[in-house]
Design a protein around this motif. Structure first.
Motif, PDB file in Angstrom:
ATOM      1  N   HIS A  58     -71.855  -3.667  -8.742  1.00 23.94           N
ATOM      2  CA  HIS A  58     -72.929  -3.260  -8.600  1.00 23.94           C
ATOM      3  C   HIS A  58     -74.310  -3.458  -9.610  1.00 23.94           C
ATOM      4  O   HIS A  58     -74.013  -3.013 -10.826  1.00 23.94           O
ATOM      5  CB  HIS A  58     -73.174  -1.931  -8.069  1.00 23.94           C
ATOM      6  N   THR A  67     -72.720   2.045  -2.686  1.00 29.09           N
ATOM      7  CA  THR A  67     -71.300   1.590  -2.711  1.00 29.09           C
ATOM      8  C   THR A  67     -71.077   0.544  -1.657  1.00 29.09           C
ATOM      9  O   THR A  67     -71.207   0.763  -0.395  1.00 29.09           O
ATOM     10  CB  THR A  67     -70.445   2.603  -2.293  1.00 29.09           C
ATOM     11  N   SER A  69     -68.356  -2.002   0.634  1.00 31.22           N
ATOM     12  CA  SER A  69     -67.074  -2.097   0.825  1.00 31.22           C
ATOM     13  C   SER A  69     -66.851  -2.865   1.805  1.00 31.22           C
ATOM     14  O   SER A  69     -67.791  -3.524   2.460  1.00 31.22           O
ATOM     15  CB  SER A  69     -66.707  -0.608   1.317  1.00 31.22           C
TER      16      SER A  69
END
Length: 123
Positions: A58, A67, A69
């Motif tokens: 990041h 975040t 995923s």
């Protein structure tokens, strides 16, 4: 290969959004997936990336707030964005690197791009 991004919208500062990017047309499991964004009048910038094994990266400005995923079974990558700030306002693009070039912060390393989804954060 098609990448379909969704989940953008208008949110107040401090709010949250979750972006999704669904891939179709090719095996997804070994692909590096990235999120970039482009604010009005600015260049496209790297925000986050995730490898096939789940290693994530990041950019500093979003660490602790965003975040990335992925769900390989669903051929989908997600981008949870919390504590949004007005400076996060941009069009967000997902991208796929099928050759694992190792340059995940560079937009030129990606083979395919989604259409972009607009995130607007009001103050």
């Amino acid at each position: 290969v098609q990448l379909q991004a969704s989940g953008g919208g208008l949110v107040q500062a401090g709010g949250s959004l979750r972006l999704s990017c669904a891939a179709s047309g090719r095996t997804f499991g070994s692909v590096v997936m990235g999120w970039f964004r482009q604010a009005p009048g600015k260049e496209r910038e790297f925000v986050a990336a995730i490898t096939w094994s789940g290693s994530t990266y990041h950019t500093d400005s979003v660490k602790g707030r965003f975040t990335i995923s992925r769900d390989n079974a669903k051929n989908t990558v997600y981008f949870q964005m919390n504590s949004l700030k007005p400076e996060d306002t941009a069009v967000y693009y997902c991208a796929a690197d099928f050759r694992n070039r190792g340059r995940m912060k560079e937009w030129s390393a990606y083979d395919y791009w989604g259409q972009g989804t607009l995130v607007t954060v009001s103050s």
